[in-house]
Design a protein around this motif. Sequence first.
Motif, PDB file in Angstrom:
ATOM      1  N   VAL A   1       5.577  -0.901   3.956  1.00 27.68           N
ATOM      2  CA  VAL A   1       6.966  -1.387   3.894  1.00 27.68           C
ATOM      3  C   VAL A   1       7.966  -0.257   4.219  1.00 27.68           C
ATOM      4  O   VAL A   1       7.664   1.002   4.012  1.00 27.68           O
ATOM      5  CB  VAL A   1       7.565  -1.795   2.362  1.00 27.68           C
ATOM      6  N   LEU A   2       8.896  -0.380   5.105  1.00 26.83           N
ATOM      7  CA  LEU A   2       9.809   0.489   5.786  1.00 26.83           C
ATOM      8  C   LEU A   2      11.289   0.030   5.074  1.00 26.83           C
ATOM      9  O   LEU A   2      11.589  -1.136   5.094  1.00 26.83           O
ATOM     10  CB  LEU A   2      10.106   0.656   7.199  1.00 26.83           C
ATOM     11  N   PHE A   3      11.662   0.843   4.373  1.00 29.01           N
ATOM     12  CA  PHE A   3      12.957   0.485   3.682  1.00 29.01           C
ATOM     13  C   PHE A   3      14.205   1.059   4.494  1.00 29.01           C
ATOM     14  O   PHE A   3      13.933   2.310   5.107  1.00 29.01           O
ATOM     15  CB  PHE A   3      13.119   1.020   2.434  1.00 29.01           C
ATOM     16  N   ILE A   4      15.422   0.353   4.946  1.00 25.93           N
ATOM     17  CA  ILE A   4      16.557   0.775   5.888  1.00 25.93           C
ATOM     18  C   ILE A   4      17.536   0.690   4.742  1.00 25.93           C
ATOM     19  O   ILE A   4      17.747  -0.172   4.101  1.00 25.93           O
ATOM     20  CB  ILE A   4      16.850  -0.218   6.899  1.00 25.93           C
ATOM     21  N   GLY A   5      18.595   1.539   4.834  1.00 27.24           N
ATOM     22  CA  GLY A   5      19.527   1.618   3.827  1.00 27.24           C
ATOM     23  C   GLY A   5      20.727   1.117   4.197  1.00 27.24           C
ATOM     24  O   GLY A   5      21.887   1.427   3.777  1.00 27.24           O
ATOM     25  N   GLN A   6      20.696   0.078   5.112  1.00 25.99           N
ATOM     26  CA  GLN A   6      21.933  -0.860   5.443  1.00 25.99           C
ATOM     27  C   GLN A   6      22.758  -1.752   4.305  1.00 25.99           C
ATOM     28  O   GLN A   6      22.048  -2.056   3.412  1.00 25.99           O
ATOM     29  CB  GLN A   6      21.789  -1.874   6.493  1.00 25.99           C
TER      30      GLN A   6
ATOM     31  N   PRO B   1       0.815  -1.144  -0.080  1.00 27.25           N
ATOM     32  CA  PRO B   1      -0.003   0.030  -0.110  1.00 27.25           C
ATOM     33  C   PRO B   1       0.843   1.294   0.044  1.00 27.25           C
ATOM     34  O   PRO B   1       0.425   2.186  -0.638  1.00 27.25           O
ATOM     35  CB  PRO B   1      -0.799  -0.047   1.371  1.00 27.25           C
ATOM     36  N   ALA B   2       1.844   1.200   0.821  1.00 30.99           N
ATOM     37  CA  ALA B   2       2.609   2.356   0.797  1.00 30.99           C
ATOM     38  C   ALA B   2       4.448   1.980   1.012  1.00 30.99           C
ATOM     39  O   ALA B   2       4.489   0.854   1.731  1.00 30.99           O
ATOM     40  CB  ALA B   2       2.439   3.390   1.663  1.00 30.99           C
ATOM     41  N   TRP B   3       5.227   2.965   0.585  1.00 23.75           N
ATOM     42  CA  TRP B   3       6.608   2.698   1.069  1.00 23.75           C
ATOM     43  C   TRP B   3       6.929   3.727   1.908  1.00 23.75           C
ATOM     44  O   TRP B   3       6.835   5.005   1.514  1.00 23.75           O
ATOM     45  CB  TRP B   3       7.665   2.762  -0.108  1.00 23.75           C
ATOM     46  N   HIS B   4       7.912   3.401   3.071  1.00 23.37           N
ATOM     47  CA  HIS B   4       8.589   4.694   3.825  1.00 23.37           C
ATOM     48  C   HIS B   4       9.828   4.295   3.952  1.00 23.37           C
ATOM     49  O   HIS B   4      10.426   3.220   3.698  1.00 23.37           O
ATOM     50  CB  HIS B   4       8.036   4.314   5.342  1.00 23.37           C
ATOM     51  N   ILE B   5      10.880   5.199   4.002  1.00 23.10           N
ATOM     52  CA  ILE B   5      12.127   5.299   3.980  1.00 23.10           C
ATOM     53  C   ILE B   5      12.634   5.753   5.270  1.00 23.10           C
ATOM     54  O   ILE B   5      12.468   7.047   5.720  1.00 23.10           O
ATOM     55  CB  ILE B   5      12.989   5.998   2.676  1.00 23.10           C
ATOM     56  N   ALA B   6      13.489   4.908   6.123  1.00 22.68           N
ATOM     57  CA  ALA B   6      14.112   5.565   7.228  1.00 22.68           C
ATOM     58  C   ALA B   6      15.250   6.468   6.773  1.00 22.68           C
ATOM     59  O   ALA B   6      16.223   5.930   6.458  1.00 22.68           O
ATOM     60  CB  ALA B   6      14.504   4.216   8.000  1.00 22.68           C
ATOM     61  N   PHE B   7      15.165   7.721   7.010  1.00 23.84           N
ATOM     62  CA  PHE B   7      15.811   8.784   6.368  1.00 23.84           C
ATOM     63  C   PHE B   7      16.714   9.361   7.498  1.00 23.84           C
ATOM     64  O   PHE B   7      16.141  10.338   8.136  1.00 23.84           O
ATOM     65  CB  PHE B   7      15.207   9.822   5.609  1.00 23.84           C
TER      66      PHE B   7
END
Length: 439
Positions: free
Chosen positions: A116-121, A20-26
């Motif tokens: 979904v939460l995306f993490i940039g590791q 439904p939506a994407w979030h980015i841990a920024f």
Amino acid sequence: MTPSLSAKCLQALSPWRNAPAWHIAFSGGLDSTVLLHLLATLAKSETLPSLSAVHVHHGLQAAADAWPAHCQSVCDSLEVPLRVMRVQVMPGASLERAARDARYQAFMQVMGAGEVLFIGQHRDDQAETLLFRLLRGAGVRGLTAMPEHRPLARGHLVRPLLAFSRSELEAYAQHHQLQWIEDPSNVDPRFSRNYLRHRVLPTLTERWPQAIIHLARTAEHMAEAQGLLDELAVMDLRSADQPSAFPWLPLLSLALEPLRELSDARQRNALRHWLTPLTRLPDSDHWAGWHALRDAKSDAQPLWRLADGQIQRSGERIWWLPSTWSEFSDASVSWPDPQDPLELTGNGQLRFIGKAPEGPLEVRYRQGGEIIDVPGRGRRDLKRLLNESGMPGFARGRLPLVYRGEQLLAVPSVAGAWSRSVGEVQLDWLPQTCDQGLS
């Protein structure tokens, strides 16, 4: 390199494109800046879910006060909405862990169902995590390091950059002339991860240039091994997941005998799998508590305290009691009109089925020495009746007792072993968060 990075990232994102939506841990650092730019750029040519960013402000250093403005500027330039969340980091032995816990609590607040939460590791972070956990004596589960995805709140946490090195992300950032924040705390060697990042891993890669790749590959092997252990645990738990004699109790439980038939290693494996969604797992030394509980006499009621609750044994069954189990009031409660159900603070609902006795009545909890009239059996000691029923000891303190004056008028029946009726009336208790009550 840049097209390759975009194409590989898009491939990693494919399972989540219907979310439904994407979030980015920024955070504003290199990793999350590259990830944000990647996703915002892909969204211009691909049909992707709505995209937003989340910046968590911990308030741990003065320099961090300027970071939300930087993050807002980056998000504005990419036309990505930003939410800044300020958190309070609870003091504790590990500042790193406390900050992480506060950060993830904030992330869970923004997660909707299936989002979904995306993490940039990235791969260097994976190697660092594996080495850190190895030095702490972690087992197979710990050495899987960071999974590519896992559940988070009602959605998913995803790390789409684990296949890429920090140098690849730096090359992408330089190619697109990105600006990012350099956190001063990231070079402080007092923090264990920084010590590994700046002192240990450079020394390893000087001698073994492929060390980071190989460490990350080891984490993949450990993840595969853990998958096999989980499959074994599911098989072993299936035989122990037998219905209890008390289906109205809103607690998870297992039959003990099928577990006891397993080797010690398989017992621990099955219990780790069972406990993983419930509590932080015990370390190696703490498993003595399980052995003591398992080997206690059948008439004992031992318990094993864990981080977020405890396991209690009753007869040949073990029960998981979360920390919230004890959060109820055992104070007496007036029941002015027994025709209406009575809500018990933290202890569910009590009601009469049929024509209720005249009020007012009072609900109390066990003090010891209670006597009740049982049809066909005369006056009986409540403790003995509960012993006959086999009701677990930890549930008895929650059992609501209905009084008229000083007379114990009614108690919910216990597993059909005995009952107390007032005419054609039966007392029904629906414990907290339970779908099936006790009558």
